[in-house]
Design an enzyme around this catalytic site. Structure first.
Site, PDB file in Angstrom:
ATOM      1  N   ASN A  63     -10.811  -2.871  -5.921  1.00 31.77           N
ATOM      2  CA  ASN A  63     -10.049  -1.864  -6.668  1.00 31.77           C
ATOM      3  C   ASN A  63     -10.688  -1.461  -8.005  1.00 31.77           C
ATOM      4  O   ASN A  63     -10.323  -0.433  -8.579  1.00 31.77           O
ATOM      5  CB  ASN A  63      -8.605  -2.337  -6.938  1.00 31.77           C
ATOM      6  CG  ASN A  63      -7.717  -2.289  -5.708  1.00 31.77           C
ATOM      7  OD1 ASN A  63      -6.761  -3.039  -5.581  1.00 31.77           O
ATOM      8  ND2 ASN A  63      -8.014  -1.404  -4.776  1.00 31.77           N
ATOM      9  N   ASP A 104       0.829  -1.210   0.000  1.00 32.86           N
ATOM     10  CA  ASP A 104       0.000   0.000   0.000  1.00 32.86           C
ATOM     11  C   ASP A 104       0.862   1.257   0.000  1.00 32.86           C
ATOM     12  O   ASP A 104       1.975   1.255   0.528  1.00 32.86           O
ATOM     13  CB  ASP A 104      -0.899  -0.030   1.251  1.00 32.86           C
ATOM     14  CG  ASP A 104      -2.057   0.942   1.128  1.00 32.86           C
ATOM     15  OD1 ASP A 104      -2.314   1.455   0.021  1.00 32.86           O
ATOM     16  OD2 ASP A 104      -2.705   1.203   2.165  1.00 32.86           O
TER      17      ASP A 104
END
Ligand code: FPP
Length: 229
Positions: free
Chosen positions: A64, A16
């Site tokens: 996503n 991330d």
């Protein structure tokens, strides 16, 4: 690093912080994904050199898709480039590639490359690089339960484990999340029941060999009790 370190067999990484890494530099988010993508092999190589057997990377979650189309397209392009190059590297590095997730939403050309890579490397046993794409842990668990039901089997913990994507690779000993957030974001929640967790503020493109060593050292110091005393 200390030669007596206890090295985890299976490590999962939630990569991330690409977007913030780019924003900090006044660039578009895709710039960060490019940098993040360039960081993958550095960490794969280092993890395997340190003795990790299986590395599972969270590259694209089933959530996503909700990102702007331009960003999704860029991530898919980077994945395609990565998988295209993979085979050449693999021949010298002896890495088996596995991709876990729902492939049905990916474009057929990426699926074809992934399938070719997986087929060409399935005999390799030294190291496994498992990449999660369009992956979500909850839907993986539902899929496993439905498989058991379809086969008329009783639903048991072992039965679920055996029907997860990771059945062959076992549970992650260590899950690392870069980028400062303190959550699992639907990543290996069943397999991770007893995983050691390591969180760092370092953004994924900056997560280098030294940062991985810090995570491995931290793991080595942990006392794993698996619910016992
Ligand atoms: C999280 O950063 C990262 C992703 C959603 C994608 C991870 C993908 C890569 C590292 C590149 C491609 C992967 C491979 C295996 C070649 P973010 O965008 O959520 O960052 P932010 O939290 O700072 O916004």
């Amino acid at each position: 690093m200390d030669a007596n370190l206890k090295i985890p067999t299976h490590v999962g990484i939630i990569m991330d912080g690409n977007g913030r890494w780019a924003t900090l530099r006044g660039k578009k988010r895709s710039y960060g994904h490019n940098a993040g993508s360039n960081n993958v092999d550095r960490i794969v190589t280092h993890a395997f050199n340190r003795g990790v057997k299986t590395l599972t990377l969270y590259a694209f979650s089933s959530e996503n898709w909700a990102r702007p189309k331009e960003e999704v397209d860029e991530l898919m392009r980077l994945l395609k480039v990565y998988f295209k190059k993979f085979i050449k590297k693999v021949l010298k590095n002896k890495i088996r590639l596995f991709v876990m997730g729902d492939m049905s939403k990916l474009s057929p050309d990426i699926v074809k490359i992934i399938e070719e890579d997986m087929e060409a490397t399935k005999h390799l046993t030294d190291h496994v690089l498992n990449i999660a794409i369009n992956y979500g842990s909850r839907s993986e668990i539902v899929m496993a339960v439905n498989k058991l039901l379809a086969e008329g089997k009783e639903v048991t913990e072992q039965g679920i484990s055996e029907n997860l994507y990771t059945a062959e690779f076992g549970e992650p000993d260590l899950i690392i999340r870069t980028g400062g957030e303190l959550r699992l974001s639907n990543f290996m929640m069943y397999q991770g029941a007893y995983s050691e967790l390591y969180f760092t503020d370092v953004l994924w493109p900056d997560f280098d060999e030294g940062e991985l060593d810090k995570a491995l050292s931290s793991f080595s110091e942990r006392k794993r009790r698996f619910g016992k005393i």
